[in-house]
Design an enzyme around this catalytic site. Structure first.
Site, PDB file in Angstrom:
ATOM      1  N   ILE A  12       0.839  -1.208   0.000  1.00 18.11           N
ATOM      2  CA  ILE A  12       0.000   0.000   0.000  1.00 18.11           C
ATOM      3  C   ILE A  12       0.872   1.256   0.000  1.00 18.11           C
ATOM      4  CG2 ILE A  12      -1.985   1.150   1.070  1.00 18.11           C
ATOM      5  CD1 ILE A  12      -2.605  -1.479   2.506  1.00 18.11           C
ATOM      6  N   LEU A  35      13.202  -2.578   4.158  1.00 20.02           N
ATOM      7  CA  LEU A  35      13.318  -3.624   3.138  1.00 20.02           C
ATOM      8  C   LEU A  35      13.365  -5.012   3.771  1.00 20.02           C
ATOM      9  CD1 LEU A  35      15.719  -1.998   0.498  1.00 20.02           C
ATOM     10  CD2 LEU A  35      13.222  -2.090   0.498  1.00 20.02           C
ATOM     11  N   ALA A  83       5.065  -1.866   8.710  1.00 19.57           N
ATOM     12  CA  ALA A  83       4.528  -2.843   9.663  1.00 19.57           C
ATOM     13  C   ALA A  83       4.858  -4.241   9.195  1.00 19.57           C
ATOM     14  CB  ALA A  83       3.000  -2.695   9.763  1.00 19.57           C
ATOM     15  N   GLU A  84       4.842  -5.152  10.132  1.00 16.90           N
ATOM     16  CA  GLU A  84       4.723  -6.563   9.784  1.00 16.90           C
ATOM     17  C   GLU A  84       3.221  -6.743   9.587  1.00 16.90           C
ATOM     18  OE1 GLU A  84       6.896  -8.967   9.264  1.00 16.90           O
ATOM     19  OE2 GLU A  84       8.618  -7.677   9.632  1.00 16.90           O
ATOM     20  N   THR A 125      -5.880  -0.766  10.705  1.00 18.62           N
ATOM     21  CA  THR A 125      -6.651  -1.799  10.001  1.00 18.62           C
ATOM     22  C   THR A 125      -7.982  -2.069  10.702  1.00 18.62           C
ATOM     23  OG1 THR A 125      -6.675  -4.196   9.623  1.00 18.62           O
ATOM     24  CG2 THR A 125      -5.187  -3.426  11.310  1.00 18.62           C
ATOM     25  N   ASP A 126      -8.956  -2.552   9.933  1.00 19.94           N
ATOM     26  CA  ASP A 126     -10.239  -2.919  10.547  1.00 19.94           C
ATOM     27  C   ASP A 126     -10.097  -4.120  11.477  1.00 19.94           C
ATOM     28  OD1 ASP A 126      -9.822  -4.907   8.642  1.00 19.94           O
ATOM     29  OD2 ASP A 126     -11.771  -4.690   7.652  1.00 19.94           O
ATOM     30  N   GLU A 127      -8.950  -4.832  11.366  1.00 21.35           N
ATOM     31  CA  GLU A 127      -8.782  -6.041  12.198  1.00 21.35           C
ATOM     32  C   GLU A 127      -8.698  -5.709  13.685  1.00 21.35           C
ATOM     33  OE1 GLU A 127      -6.219  -9.089  10.655  1.00 21.35           O
ATOM     34  OE2 GLU A 127      -6.395  -8.321   8.619  1.00 21.35           O
ATOM     35  N   TYR A 153      -0.992 -10.127  15.189  1.00 17.32           N
ATOM     36  CA  TYR A 153      -0.925  -8.976  14.260  1.00 17.32           C
ATOM     37  C   TYR A 153      -1.919  -7.895  14.661  1.00 17.32           C
ATOM     38  CZ  TYR A 153      -2.209  -6.168  10.175  1.00 17.32           C
ATOM     39  OH  TYR A 153      -2.538  -5.118   9.351  1.00 17.32           O
ATOM     40  N   LYS A 157      -1.371  -4.009  16.130  1.00 18.12           N
ATOM     41  CA  LYS A 157      -1.899  -2.803  15.469  1.00 18.12           C
ATOM     42  C   LYS A 157      -2.809  -2.017  16.425  1.00 18.12           C
ATOM     43  CE  LYS A 157      -1.432  -1.688  11.677  1.00 18.12           C
ATOM     44  NZ  LYS A 157      -0.384  -0.860  11.017  1.00 18.12           N
ATOM     45  N   ASP A 275      -7.831 -24.817   9.125  1.00 17.59           N
ATOM     46  CA  ASP A 275      -8.178 -23.406   9.318  1.00 17.59           C
ATOM     47  C   ASP A 275      -7.052 -22.657  10.025  1.00 17.59           C
ATOM     48  OD1 ASP A 275      -9.725 -21.178   9.101  1.00 17.59           O
ATOM     49  OD2 ASP A 275     -11.358 -21.881  10.398  1.00 17.59           O
TER      50      ASP A 275
HETATM   51  P1  NAD Z   1       3.444  -4.901   3.344  1.00 18.53           P
HETATM   52  O1  NAD Z   1       3.816  -6.054   4.220  1.00 18.53           O
HETATM   53  O2  NAD Z   1       3.227  -5.136   1.886  1.00 18.53           O
HETATM   54  O3  NAD Z   1       4.566  -3.767   3.464  1.00 18.53           O
HETATM   55  C1  NAD Z   1       5.145  -3.399   4.669  1.00 18.53           C
HETATM   56  C2  NAD Z   1       6.374  -2.539   4.379  1.00 18.53           C
HETATM   57  O4  NAD Z   1       6.916  -2.099   5.628  1.00 18.53           O
HETATM   58  C3  NAD Z   1       7.494  -3.291   3.632  1.00 18.53           C
HETATM   59  O5  NAD Z   1       8.018  -2.486   2.611  1.00 18.53           O
HETATM   60  C4  NAD Z   1       8.531  -3.525   4.728  1.00 18.53           C
HETATM   61  O6  NAD Z   1       9.877  -3.588   4.221  1.00 18.53           O
HETATM   62  C5  NAD Z   1       8.323  -2.299   5.604  1.00 18.53           C
HETATM   63  N1  NAD Z   1       8.778  -2.513   6.999  1.00 18.53           N
HETATM   64  C6  NAD Z   1       8.497  -3.584   7.794  1.00 18.53           C
HETATM   65  N2  NAD Z   1       9.108  -3.441   8.982  1.00 18.53           N
HETATM   66  C7  NAD Z   1       9.756  -2.241   8.938  1.00 18.53           C
HETATM   67  C8  NAD Z   1      10.552  -1.524   9.876  1.00 18.53           C
HETATM   68  N3  NAD Z   1      10.815  -2.023  11.095  1.00 18.53           N
HETATM   69  N4  NAD Z   1      11.059  -0.320   9.499  1.00 18.53           N
HETATM   70  C9  NAD Z   1      10.811   0.184   8.272  1.00 18.53           C
HETATM   71  N5  NAD Z   1      10.098  -0.461   7.340  1.00 18.53           N
HETATM   72  C10 NAD Z   1       9.570  -1.660   7.679  1.00 18.53           C
HETATM   73  O7  NAD Z   1       2.170  -4.257   4.018  1.00 18.53           O
HETATM   74  P2  NAD Z   1       0.883  -3.548   3.358  1.00 18.53           P
HETATM   75  O8  NAD Z   1      -0.108  -4.582   3.021  1.00 18.53           O
HETATM   76  O9  NAD Z   1       1.338  -2.586   2.332  1.00 18.53           O
HETATM   77  O10 NAD Z   1       0.324  -2.758   4.628  1.00 18.53           O
HETATM   78  C11 NAD Z   1       0.790  -1.445   4.924  1.00 18.53           C
HETATM   79  C12 NAD Z   1       0.088  -0.945   6.157  1.00 18.53           C
HETATM   80  O11 NAD Z   1      -1.319  -0.940   5.957  1.00 18.53           O
HETATM   81  C13 NAD Z   1       0.326  -1.801   7.398  1.00 18.53           C
HETATM   82  O12 NAD Z   1       0.491  -0.951   8.502  1.00 18.53           O
HETATM   83  C14 NAD Z   1      -0.941  -2.623   7.529  1.00 18.53           C
HETATM   84  O13 NAD Z   1      -1.190  -2.935   8.879  1.00 18.53           O
HETATM   85  C15 NAD Z   1      -1.967  -1.667   6.972  1.00 18.53           C
HETATM   86  N6  NAD Z   1      -3.155  -2.278   6.359  1.00 18.53           N
HETATM   87  C16 NAD Z   1      -3.025  -3.224   5.394  1.00 18.53           C
HETATM   88  C17 NAD Z   1      -4.169  -3.740   4.791  1.00 18.53           C
HETATM   89  C18 NAD Z   1      -4.066  -4.758   3.677  1.00 18.53           C
HETATM   90  O14 NAD Z   1      -5.097  -5.269   3.220  1.00 18.53           O
HETATM   91  N7  NAD Z   1      -2.881  -5.080   3.165  1.00 18.53           N
HETATM   92  C19 NAD Z   1      -5.431  -3.297   5.188  1.00 18.53           C
HETATM   93  C20 NAD Z   1      -5.530  -2.326   6.194  1.00 18.53           C
HETATM   94  C21 NAD Z   1      -4.381  -1.817   6.760  1.00 18.53           C
HETATM   95  P1  TYD Z   2      -5.185 -12.430   4.061  1.00 20.30           P
HETATM   96  O1  TYD Z   2      -4.949 -12.000   2.651  1.00 20.30           O
HETATM   97  O2  TYD Z   2      -4.076 -13.089   4.801  1.00 20.30           O
HETATM   98  O3  TYD Z   2      -5.735 -11.141   4.840  1.00 20.30           O
HETATM   99  P2  TYD Z   2      -6.353 -11.023   6.340  1.00 20.30           P
HETATM  100  O4  TYD Z   2      -6.123 -12.277   7.077  1.00 20.30           O
HETATM  101  O5  TYD Z   2      -5.553  -9.909   6.896  1.00 20.30           O
HETATM  102  O6  TYD Z   2      -7.791 -10.705   6.149  1.00 20.30           O
HETATM  103  O7  TYD Z   2      -6.417 -13.436   4.089  1.00 20.30           O
HETATM  104  C1  TYD Z   2      -7.692 -13.058   3.610  1.00 20.30           C
HETATM  105  C2  TYD Z   2      -8.654 -14.208   3.886  1.00 20.30           C
HETATM  106  O8  TYD Z   2      -8.254 -15.338   3.097  1.00 20.30           O
HETATM  107  C3  TYD Z   2      -8.613 -14.685   5.324  1.00 20.30           C
HETATM  108  O9  TYD Z   2      -9.929 -15.057   5.723  1.00 20.30           O
HETATM  109  C4  TYD Z   2      -7.724 -15.908   5.297  1.00 20.30           C
HETATM  110  C5  TYD Z   2      -7.975 -16.472   3.918  1.00 20.30           C
HETATM  111  N1  TYD Z   2      -6.825 -17.195   3.288  1.00 20.30           N
HETATM  112  C6  TYD Z   2      -7.002 -18.488   2.792  1.00 20.30           C
HETATM  113  O10 TYD Z   2      -8.105 -19.068   2.847  1.00 20.30           O
HETATM  114  N2  TYD Z   2      -5.923 -19.115   2.222  1.00 20.30           N
HETATM  115  C7  TYD Z   2      -4.701 -18.529   2.140  1.00 20.30           C
HETATM  116  O11 TYD Z   2      -3.734 -19.162   1.632  1.00 20.30           O
HETATM  117  C8  TYD Z   2      -4.537 -17.190   2.641  1.00 20.30           C
HETATM  118  C9  TYD Z   2      -3.224 -16.498   2.580  1.00 20.30           C
HETATM  119  C10 TYD Z   2      -5.639 -16.557   3.205  1.00 20.30           C
END
Ligand code: NAD
Ligand code: TYD
Length: 340
Positions: A12, A35, A83-84, A125-127, A153, A157, A275
């Site tokens: 993102i 990275l 974030a992780e 996040t909504d989580e 996770y 958050k 699961d």
């Molecule tokens: P991502 O895992 O794709 O990217 C995370 C980035 O953060 C990576 O580039 C990583 O190198 C960097 N990073 C990790 N630890 C770091 C540290 N200690 N210092 C500096 N950089 C570090 O994650 P994403 O899916 O792009 O999510 C980005 C943010 O949005 C997160 O905070 C996540 O909680 C939030 N978010 C994600 C989703 C989703 O659907 N992916 C939805 C809602 C919120």
């Molecule tokens: P994910 O993309 O890991 O996002 P989040 O857990 O943060 O919502 O997973 C989305 C949904 O898909 C979640 O209900 C878990 C499910 N899922 C599978 O069924 N199989 C998979 O291999 C993965 C990665 C996720």
């Protein structure tokens, strides 16, 4: 304005950087990213040489380095994506989630306090709200829904969100928080549901669906999330939380079937596996606040967004094939080996 975007080499964050450089060319963007396995410098290659863009390899937990960067750049705004981010990894190894997601957030906000800032924005996040039952489609997460987390996770958050609120109240730090639903789109790491299923289907590999596949997520195209954060930075009120989501709930199994159909692959690839522990049943956002206050509405319909996303993965195989051939193989074996 100088804006530090942390985690900008991830999914993102990188999309947000592209959005900001396009929409606000007068701003200077500094991407701060450690990275990790999820960060990919090749994602940023198209913007690397722009005069108003700088990449810095740095850990948000490294206080000295972060202070040094603030001293040098005097940012006006910080947007924290770093974030992780993967629930399954947090179940296997929670500690790094606590370090990056909680301590890292505190270090960034301490730097903001020390050097001054116009806005610190926390991408949450909504989580953090936990989950909703499948048989109550009338229920949605609002900003007033209590935090009630399920995974390491989401707990990390939520902890960060509480800290952000505390820094606002205690130190008067001008903060905002956004809590978005599941994103999809270009540059998402192939460990997450949609890109994982696309990559596996293209390789005719089993499609691992957790549990009964009926878990529901509220999917939003990543560009719509980026636009919402941009609006919050411009017009959002300090101290406020904004939920972001597009009323687009889908069952996991329906998404996997849709991907099979779009790629011309048989549904026999679908493999139900053990699961996820503590698996949240349903997420669903009520976006009334951001719509009412800031006029935000999602622009990309799921049918169009998923088409664009599949097309992107088909035309950017070099980007994700490199990822899935490396360390990811070890992760995949460990995560799915015992499940199938
Ligand atoms: P991502 O895992 O794709 O990217 C995370 C980035 O953060 C990576 O580039 C990583 O190198 C960097 N990073 C990790 N630890 C770091 C540290 N200690 N210092 C500096 N950089 C570090 O994650 P994403 O899916 O792009 O999510 C980005 C943010 O949005 C997160 O905070 C996540 O909680 C939030 N978010 C994600 C989703 C989703 O659907 N992916 C939805 C809602 C919120
Ligand atoms: P994910 O993309 O890991 O996002 P989040 O857990 O943060 O919502 O997973 C989305 C949904 O898909 C979640 O209900 C878990 C499910 N899922 C599978 O069924 N199989 C998979 O291999 C993965 C990665 C996720």
């Amino acid at each position: 304005m100088t804006i530090i975007v942390t985690g900008g080499a991830g999914f993102i964050g990188s999309n947000f950087i592209f959005h900001m450089l396009k929409e606000h060319p007068e701003d200077r963007i500094i991407c701060l990213d450690k990275l990790t396995y999820a960060g990919n410098l090749s994602t940023l290659k198209g913007v690397m040489d722009l005069p108003n863009f700088r990449f810095v390899k740095m850990d948000i937990c490294d206080r000295e380095a972060v202070y040094g960067l603030f001293e040098e750049e005097h940012p006006d705004v910080v947007v924290n994506f770093a974030a992780e981010s993967h629930v399954d990894r947090s179940i296997a190894n929670p500690e790094i989630f606590l370090e990056t997601n909680i301590i890292g957030t505190a270090v960034l906000m301490d730097a903001c306090r020390k050097y001054g800032i116009e806005r610190y924005h926390q991408v949450s996040t909504d989580e953090v709200y936990g989950d909703l039952p499948l048989d109550r489609p009338d229920l949605f997460f609002t900003e007033k829904t209590p935090l009630h987390t399920s995974s390491p996770y989401s707990s990390s958050k939520a902890s960060a969100d509480l800290l952000v609120g505390a820094y606002h109240r205690t130190y008067g730090l001008p903060v905002t928080i956004s809590r978005c639903s599941n994103n999809y789109g270009p540059y998402q790491f192939p460990e997450k549901l949609i890109p994982l299923m696309i990559a596996n289907a293209l390789a005719d590999k089993p499609l691992p669906v957790y549990g009964d596949g009926k878990n529901v997520r509220d999917w939003l195209y990543v560009e719509d999330h980026c636009k919402a954060i941009d609006l919050i930075l411009q017009h959002g009120r300090a101290g406020e939380v904004y939920n972001i989501g597009g009323h687009n709930e889908m069952g996991n199994i329906d998404i996997v079937k849709l991907i099979c159909k779009a790629l011309g692959k048989p549904e026999s690839l679908i493999t139900y596996v053990q699961d996820r522990k503590g698996h949240d049943r349903r997420y669903a956002i009520d976006p009334a606040k951001i719509h009412g206050e800031l006029g935000w509405l999602p622009e990309t319909k799921f049918a169009d967004g998923i088409k664009k996303t599949i097309e992107w993965y088909l035309t950017h195989k070099d980007w994700w094939e490199e990822i899935v051939s490396g360390e990811y193989q070890t992760y995949y074996e460990k995560m799915y080996g015992g499940k199938m």
